[in-house]
Scaffold this motif. Structure first.
Motif, mmCIF file in Angstrom:
data_model
loop_
_atom_site.group_PDB
_atom_site.id
_atom_site.type_symbol
_atom_site.label_atom_id
_atom_site.label_comp_id
_atom_site.label_asym_id
_atom_site.label_seq_id
_atom_site.Cartn_x
_atom_site.Cartn_y
_atom_site.Cartn_z
ATOM 1 N N LEU A 1 0.862 -1.181 0.000
ATOM 2 C CA LEU A 1 0.000 0.000 0.000
ATOM 3 C C LEU A 1 0.898 1.230 0.000
ATOM 4 O O LEU A 1 1.676 1.435 0.939
ATOM 5 C CB LEU A 1 -0.912 0.010 1.231
ATOM 6 N N GLN A 2 0.786 2.026 -1.040
ATOM 7 C CA GLN A 2 1.624 3.214 -1.161
ATOM 8 C C GLN A 2 0.746 4.442 -1.285
ATOM 9 O O GLN A 2 -0.198 4.469 -2.085
ATOM 10 C CB GLN A 2 2.534 3.097 -2.389
ATOM 11 N N GLY A 3 1.047 5.436 -0.469
ATOM 12 C CA GLY A 3 0.262 6.660 -0.520
ATOM 13 C C GLY A 3 0.682 7.618 0.566
ATOM 14 O O GLY A 3 1.509 7.294 1.435
ATOM 15 N N PRO A 4 0.130 8.829 0.555
ATOM 16 C CA PRO A 4 0.515 9.860 1.530
ATOM 17 C C PRO A 4 0.043 9.502 2.931
ATOM 18 O O PRO A 4 -0.812 8.636 3.116
ATOM 19 C CB PRO A 4 -0.188 11.111 0.998
ATOM 20 N N PRO A 5 0.568 10.179 3.938
ATOM 21 C CA PRO A 5 0.136 9.920 5.319
ATOM 22 C C PRO A 5 -1.343 10.242 5.503
ATOM 23 O O PRO A 5 -1.892 11.149 4.867
ATOM 24 C CB PRO A 5 1.018 10.858 6.147
ATOM 25 N N GLY A 6 -1.980 9.462 6.379
ATOM 26 C CA GLY A 6 -3.354 9.743 6.742
ATOM 27 C C GLY A 6 -4.399 9.204 5.794
ATOM 28 O O GLY A 6 -5.575 9.543 5.915
ATOM 29 N N THR A 7 -4.007 8.338 4.863
ATOM 30 C CA THR A 7 -4.987 7.802 3.910
ATOM 31 C C THR A 7 -5.517 6.432 4.324
ATOM 32 O O THR A 7 -6.311 5.839 3.596
ATOM 33 C CB THR A 7 -4.366 7.700 2.504
ATOM 34 N N GLY A 8 -5.065 5.909 5.458
ATOM 35 C CA GLY A 8 -5.640 4.669 5.977
ATOM 36 C C GLY A 8 -4.843 3.418 5.692
ATOM 37 O O GLY A 8 -5.361 2.310 5.848
ATOM 38 N N LYS A 9 -3.569 3.539 5.313
ATOM 39 C CA LYS A 9 -2.765 2.345 4.991
ATOM 40 C C LYS A 9 -2.606 1.456 6.219
ATOM 41 O O LYS A 9 -2.854 0.237 6.162
ATOM 42 C CB LYS A 9 -1.385 2.766 4.458
ATOM 43 N N THR A 10 -2.179 2.050 7.322
ATOM 44 C CA THR A 10 -1.985 1.273 8.542
ATOM 45 C C THR A 10 -3.313 0.745 9.079
ATOM 46 O O THR A 10 -3.403 -0.391 9.557
ATOM 47 C CB THR A 10 -1.287 2.138 9.606
ATOM 48 N N MET A 11 -4.352 1.539 8.978
ATOM 49 C CA MET A 11 -5.669 1.128 9.453
ATOM 50 C C MET A 11 -6.150 -0.107 8.694
ATOM 51 O O MET A 11 -6.672 -1.059 9.291
ATOM 52 C CB MET A 11 -6.663 2.280 9.299
ATOM 53 N N ILE A 12 -5.970 -0.111 7.384
ATOM 54 C CA ILE A 12 -6.403 -1.249 6.576
ATOM 55 C C ILE A 12 -5.576 -2.482 6.905
ATOM 56 O O ILE A 12 -6.105 -3.587 7.094
ATOM 57 C CB ILE A 12 -6.308 -0.899 5.079
ATOM 58 N N ALA A 13 -4.252 -2.321 6.987
ATOM 59 C CA ALA A 13 -3.375 -3.467 7.254
ATOM 60 C C ALA A 13 -3.689 -4.105 8.604
ATOM 61 O O ALA A 13 -3.714 -5.336 8.734
ATOM 62 C CB ALA A 13 -1.920 -3.025 7.201
ATOM 63 N N SER A 14 -3.935 -3.300 9.625
ATOM 64 C CA SER A 14 -4.162 -3.840 10.969
ATOM 65 C C SER A 14 -5.498 -4.567 11.085
ATOM 66 O O SER A 14 -5.709 -5.296 12.058
ATOM 67 C CB SER A 14 -4.111 -2.707 11.999
ATOM 68 N N ARG A 15 -6.373 -4.397 10.111
ATOM 69 C CA ARG A 15 -7.677 -5.062 10.157
ATOM 70 C C ARG A 15 -7.725 -6.354 9.350
ATOM 71 O O ARG A 15 -8.742 -7.068 9.401
ATOM 72 C CB ARG A 15 -8.769 -4.091 9.683
ATOM 73 N N ILE A 16 -6.669 -6.673 8.642
ATOM 74 C CA ILE A 16 -6.661 -7.913 7.862
ATOM 75 C C ILE A 16 -6.773 -9.156 8.745
ATOM 76 O O ILE A 16 -7.527 -10.082 8.417
ATOM 77 C CB ILE A 16 -5.413 -7.970 6.954
ATOM 78 N N PRO A 17 -6.071 -9.247 9.891
ATOM 79 C CA PRO A 17 -6.253 -10.445 10.727
ATOM 80 C C PRO A 17 -7.691 -10.663 11.173
ATOM 81 O O PRO A 17 -8.101 -11.810 11.397
ATOM 82 C CB PRO A 17 -5.331 -10.177 11.928
ATOM 83 N N GLY A 18 -8.474 -9.603 11.272
ATOM 84 C CA GLY A 18 -9.854 -9.745 11.707
ATOM 85 C C GLY A 18 -10.762 -10.399 10.691
ATOM 86 O O GLY A 18 -11.872 -10.809 11.038
#
Length: 525
Positions: free
Chosen positions: A233-250
């Motif tokens: 996932l490549q993009g500027p800060p604050g676009t939800g990259k970390t948020m999306i990644a941390s929800r994959i295990p769920g």
């Protein structure tokens, strides 16, 4: 060799670990006349060698002093390295049986694990789960473990587990006439209570309902979870990259027995297994800091190589946030486990193999300042700095990423915010589709050694799992135009199979391959 209460030799068993692979060890003791001495042979490390002092003090503390004679203890097979303090109990029992304090026949077929304190107490040791799995596979039927390890030992079916709190209770259980120590219960032949059902984590699992907009990134995360694919996932800060990644295990399904045992064995070795919760059934999520070293990521250390983040993330997600900030050596070290699903760490005394089949998710800003998006007017980086920043992720690593997505500011976010519609699709609903896709793969690969689309070997993929004619032509055209490498061709086809499984189709068509190509991006940099 003779056996009996008055013989000068006796034996019992223990387990030596290299990684999560165990070898049953024969602990042989010989007590002979001669000048008092205590020899411990069989390739012990310094910790194991120090068992001589611990065993002597512990035996004396419980009233079963070791005779001042010439004592030799051999840990067989002698060519297998022995590490750790888990051999203490086996060494003590073998010596006392050789002296006649314990019937030799009572201990010969029993495995003993545990560290001895100088007061005779029995202390827990790491790695009990993989050690007992190896003992069971080798035909051992009864194992004595420290009381503190009893719950973990009970996770292994098919063994008679005897928990003990000190050396005195172990000897009494084997028929020694020692009186019980004050305040310590005698060892009883009682079965260990079955492991408690997994306890729900107090920390709530992040939900995809929290993610606003970013429909394509959410779709890529769903495809990654369904087929076990890697994602950038490549993009500027604050676009939800970390948020999306941390929800994959769920949205990942519960771990199968084999993966749960392998992951729990790794956690047993590093001491982070909570046996009260049973085997680990939830997909792990590892997110190391970008300053992490190569040994902390892939495993290592002096002496016996310890598991790293790639093994702790087995059957789950390894997330590297700000991926270009990681050391190039760390990123390159991921190439082999990404292909093989395990990692073998070599040291001078031998090699240790750990499971390492994980989904790699990388997140990266477009440049060092993170503002090179849109018209790029707020970016303070030079063109050279931008190129160097992104090239920190090498071509071979980038080529192994199944999907490489640009995550930008989402117009739907602003529109949704203005309309008051902030909620996205919940993880529970996405997880249902992921489970259906996984079941389709399980049925298709029932007679194969692999389980997921991402694991199909290239030869079988192109021969037995080729796409429809038009879809195959689309892939060949992309390959001919240089948009894909040969590895990229296979990875796009695997992603297309996952998209087809999510949509309930029997084979990838043009639409599935088209979406896979879009999620892949160009291989040219």
């Amino acid at each position: 060799m003779t056996s009996g209460p008055r013989c000068g030799q006796a034996r019992t068993r223990s387990v030596a670990l290299r990684g999560i692979t165990g070898t049953v060890v024969e602990v042989e003791a010989d007590v002979a006349t001669g000048l008092p001495a205590f020899f411990l042979v069989g390739l012990p490390d310094s910790t194991t060698l120090q068992a001589r002092e611990r065993v002597r003090a512990a035996a004396g503390a419980v009233g079963a002093a070791i005779a001042p004679r010439r004592i030799t203890v051999n840990l067989s097979p002698a060519f297998v390295p022995k590490a750790g303090s888990g051999f203490d109990l086996g060494i003590a029992v073998a010596i006392l049986a050789a002296q006649g304090a314990v019937p030799a026949g009572a201990v010969e077929k029993v495995a003993h694990l545990g560290e001895l304190g100088l007061d005779g107490s029995l202390r827990p040791v790491p790695g009990v789960l993989p050690a007992l799995l190896a003992a069971r596979d080798a035909g051992v039927r009864r194992v004595v473990v420290p009381e503190a390890n009893a719950r973990e030992a009970a996770l292994v079916e098919g063994l008679e587990i005897t928990p003990a709190r000190d050396l005195a209770t172990v000897l009494a259980g084997h028929g020694c006439a020692l009186p019980p120590l004050p305040g310590r219960a005698m060892l009883q032949e009682r079965p260990v209570a079955p492991p408690a059902p997994p306890v729900t984590d107090a920390v709530p699992v992040p939900d995809f309902a929290d993610v606003i907009g970013q429909a394509q990134a959410r779709r890529a995360a769903e495809v990654a979870a369904a087929g076990g694919h890697h994602l950038l996932l490549q993009g500027p800060p604050g676009t939800g990259k970390t948020m999306i990644a941390s929800r994959i295990p769920g949205i990942l399904p519960p771990l199968a027995d084999e993966d749960a045992l392998a992951l729990s064995a790794v956690r047993s070795l590093d001491g982070s297994l909570d046996a009260e919760r049973g085997l680990i059934r939830t997909a792990p999520f590892e997110s190391p800091h970008h300053t992490a070293s190569v040994p902390s990521i892939v495993g290592g250390g002096s002496g016996t190589a310890r598991p790293g983040a790639v093994s702790r993330a087995h059957a789950g997600v390894l997330f590297l946030d700000e991926a270009p900030e990681f050391s190039g050596r760390v990123l390159e070290a991921l190439r082999e486990p990404l292909e093989t699903g395990d990692i073998t760490l070599h040291r001078s005394q031998g090699a240790a193999r750990y499971p390492a089949r994980f989904q790699l998710v990388l997140a990266a800003n477009p440049c060092p300042c993170g503002m090179a998006f849109g018209n790029g007017r707020e970016c303070t980086c030079t063109p050279l700095q931008r190129r160097r920043y992104l090239r920190k992720i090498s071509g071979p690593v980038l080529d192994r990423m199944d999907m490489r997505l640009q995550v930008g500011s989402d117009e739907s976010v602003r529109t949704g915010s203005a309309a008051g519609s902030l909620g996205g699709e919940p993880s529970a609903r996405i997880a249902q589709r992921v489970v259906r896709a996984r079941r389709a793969q399980a049925a298709r690969f029932a007679d194969e050694p692999w389980l997921l689309n991402s694991q199909i070997p290239g030869a079988q993929l192109r021969r037995e799992y080729a796409a429809h004619t038009l879809a195959a032509t689309m892939l060949q055209r992309a390959l001919a135009h240089g948009r894909l490498t040969l590895r990229g061709h296979d990875r796009v086809l695997r992603v297309a199979w996952t998209v087809a499984d999510l949509e309930g189709d029997a084979r990838p068509d043009v639409d599935h391959v088209g979406l896979a190509l879009t999620l892949r991006g160009d291989d040219l940099r």
